[in-house]
Design an enzyme around this catalytic site. Structure first.
Site, PDB file in Angstrom:
ATOM      1  N   PHE A 101       0.815  -1.218   0.000  1.00 61.02           N
ATOM      2  CA  PHE A 101       0.000   0.000   0.000  1.00 61.02           C
ATOM      3  C   PHE A 101       0.852   1.274   0.000  1.00 61.02           C
ATOM      4  CE2 PHE A 101      -4.466  -1.621   1.491  1.00 61.02           C
ATOM      5  CZ  PHE A 101      -4.607  -2.283   0.287  1.00 61.02           C
ATOM      6  N   ARG A 102       2.180   1.118  -0.084  1.00 57.57           N
ATOM      7  CA  ARG A 102       3.094   2.212  -0.461  1.00 57.57           C
ATOM      8  C   ARG A 102       3.290   3.331   0.545  1.00 57.57           C
ATOM      9  NH1 ARG A 102       5.274  -1.064  -3.946  1.00 57.57           N
ATOM     10  NH2 ARG A 102       4.241  -1.290  -5.955  1.00 57.57           N
ATOM     11  N   HIS A 119      10.122 -13.854  -0.335  1.00 58.80           N
ATOM     12  CA  HIS A 119      10.092 -13.606  -1.772  1.00 58.80           C
ATOM     13  C   HIS A 119      11.321 -14.296  -2.325  1.00 58.80           C
ATOM     14  CE1 HIS A 119       9.663 -11.061  -5.535  1.00 58.80           C
ATOM     15  NE2 HIS A 119      10.792 -11.711  -5.685  1.00 58.80           N
ATOM     16  N   ASP A 178      -0.761  -9.755  -4.040  1.00 62.23           N
ATOM     17  CA  ASP A 178       0.485  -9.032  -4.325  1.00 62.23           C
ATOM     18  C   ASP A 178       0.159  -7.690  -5.000  1.00 62.23           C
ATOM     19  OD1 ASP A 178       3.114  -8.336  -4.412  1.00 62.23           O
ATOM     20  OD2 ASP A 178       3.771  -9.972  -5.711  1.00 62.23           O
TER      21      ASP A 178
HETATM   22  O1  DOR Z   1       6.231  -7.158  -8.967  1.00 60.84           O
HETATM   23  C1  DOR Z   1       6.548  -6.884  -7.824  1.00 60.84           C
HETATM   24  N1  DOR Z   1       6.240  -5.700  -7.285  1.00 60.84           N
HETATM   25  N2  DOR Z   1       7.226  -7.791  -7.082  1.00 60.84           N
HETATM   26  C2  DOR Z   1       7.708  -7.486  -5.878  1.00 60.84           C
HETATM   27  O2  DOR Z   1       8.296  -8.321  -5.265  1.00 60.84           O
HETATM   28  C3  DOR Z   1       7.560  -6.134  -5.321  1.00 60.84           C
HETATM   29  C4  DOR Z   1       6.404  -5.463  -5.901  1.00 60.84           C
HETATM   30  C5  DOR Z   1       6.387  -3.982  -5.647  1.00 60.84           C
HETATM   31  O3  DOR Z   1       6.561  -3.587  -4.493  1.00 60.84           O
HETATM   32  O4  DOR Z   1       6.179  -3.215  -6.583  1.00 60.84           O
HETATM   33 ZN    ZN Z   2       7.551 -10.574  -3.718  1.00 60.29          ZN
HETATM   34 ZN    ZN Z   3       4.892  -8.406  -3.176  1.00 62.13          ZN
END
Ligand code: DOR
Ligand code: ZN
Ligand code: ZN
Length: 399
Positions: free
Chosen positions: A60-61, A171, A267
């Protein structure tokens, strides 16, 4: 406030039963045939009530990248997708790798309208913080380079983390999955593999004779898209791990049917359209609003049954991450409920999404089977396309 949900079918213990649900003080108080008097009644005729979904893996950044998403917009997307709890990843800016940053994130998450928990990040030198941290979902280990610079490659540190008494979420892609499995042979903690995407990875995660308890997660994009979709969608279908072949996709669906896969998580990894058009575009796709509709549409196509969806998206994430009082419709449990309409047909449209990034790799897909109402902590948060902005809670954990 009290709510009575009536005339619907409720998913309990693997069956659909015709009863009413009485909700009060944020809890499921009674599952009953009686017409109890409530402040508000929801008519769920021709609908099914399932436990709210627990999405074990979202980005969620916050802090640091709120131009992509924040806890409010991300949680709006989740609520619209029938998700009532999210577990947020630590690769924010700065990453969630010490107690002070976790506290800061806790404050930022207070605007979330779905319940939330936090995975805690690991680095080559934060083992002291990992030992101290409490009330987090897991310790997240990035064994590959990805968004946010959290790659952990110190063998001794990895070993220490793998023998801490906390759940470890990994991961790992390809050979790093094998490496992780070697490292955990003597560990005693629960290991959760994120976004397993290929036949080979699935084989390694579930076929070795390891005594640890292991759980395996897959993502909707690996179930519903393959590498061939990149031809049309370009960077909008690029994520890590990347999309694989039809054969890999088939293996994941088999894994769903034969029990090798324990959970589905989105994800949810939003990036802006502008960023995706750059030459060095970032990896990741949003997914909170589309996971349940994709699965319900698959149910309508007879690709899986409702019981499976609920195990994978509600019950198992609650068990894997020991989330207290959630994942099941049960008297005394939190009133986190999703009402679904299996006959509703609707198209996914970028401009109707709640995620801040306003795009989806599934834009234009016509799906049959949608969440129509989402109740979180006994509050009516999503109702036929409309969001009510009512803040939610941090989850608590079973021992
Ligand atoms: O595609 C991805 N985006 N894989 C990840 O492991 C991190 C994620 C992201 O935070 O953008
Ligand atoms: Zn990941
Ligand atoms: Zn992820």
């Amino acid at each position: 406030m009290s709510i009575l949900i009536k005339n619907g079918k409720i998913y309990i213990n693997g069956a659909l039963i015709k009863k009413n649900i009485f909700i009060k003080d944020h809890k499921i108080i009674k599952i009953t045939s009686q017409n109890l008097k409530a402040d508000k009644t929801i008519d769920a005729k021709n609908k099914i009530i399932i436990p709210g979904l627990i999405d074990g893996h979202v980005h969620f950044r916050e802090p640091g990248q709120t131009h992509k998403e924040d806890f409010l917009t991300g949680s709006m997307a989740a609520a619209a997708g029938g998700i009532t709890t999210i577990l947020d990843m630590p690769n924010t800016n700065p990453p969630t790798t010490n107690l002070q940053r976790l506290d800061e994130k806790r404050k930022l998450a207070k605007k979330s309208i779905v319940n939330y928990g936090f995975h805690f990040g690991s680095t080559n030198n934060n083992i002291a913080e990992i030992k101290k941290v409490k009330d987090v979902t897991s310790i997240k280990v990035y064994m590959d380079y990805t968004t946010g610079d959290l790659k952990l490659d110190n063998y001794n540190v990895l070993k220490k983390i793998f023998s801490s008494n906390k759940t470890v979420t990994i991961h790992g892609e390809n050979e790093n999955i094998i490496k992780a499995i070697e490292l955990i042979q003597h560990a005693h903690n629960h290991i959760h593999f994120c976004h397993v995407s290929s036949k080979e990875e699935l084989h390694y995660t579930k076929n070795k004779k390891i005594k640890n308890s292991i759980s395996v997660e897959v993502c909707p994009h690996h179930l519903f898209l393959t590498a061939s979709n990149v031809n049309e969608l370009g960077s909008f279908a690029e994520m890590k791990p990347n999309l694989k072949t039809k054969e890999d996709q088939k293996a994941l669906w088999e894994g769903i049917h034969n029990g090798k896969i324990d959970t589905i998580a989105t994800d949810h990894a939003p990036h802006t359209k502008e960023e995706k058009y750059e030459i060095n575009y970032p990896f990741g796709v949003p997914g909170c609003e589309t996971m349940l509709p994709l699965l319900l549409n698959a149910l309508n196509e007879k690709k899986l049954i409702l019981k499976k969806i609920i195990q994978l998206c509600c019950e198992n994430p609650a068990k894997i991450f020991k989330i207290k009082n959630k994942g099941f419709i049960k008297e005394g449990f939190d009133a986190d409920l999703t009402i679904i309409d299996l006959n509703l047909e609707k198209e996914i449209k970028n401009n109707e999404l709640f995620t801040k990034c306003k795009w989806s790799p599934f834009d234009g897909w016509k799906l049959k089977g949608w969440p129509v109402v989402t109740i979180i902590n006994g509050n009516l948060v999503f109702e036929y396309g409309k969001i009510n902005n009512i803040v939610a809670n941090e989850v608590t954990y079973n021992e």
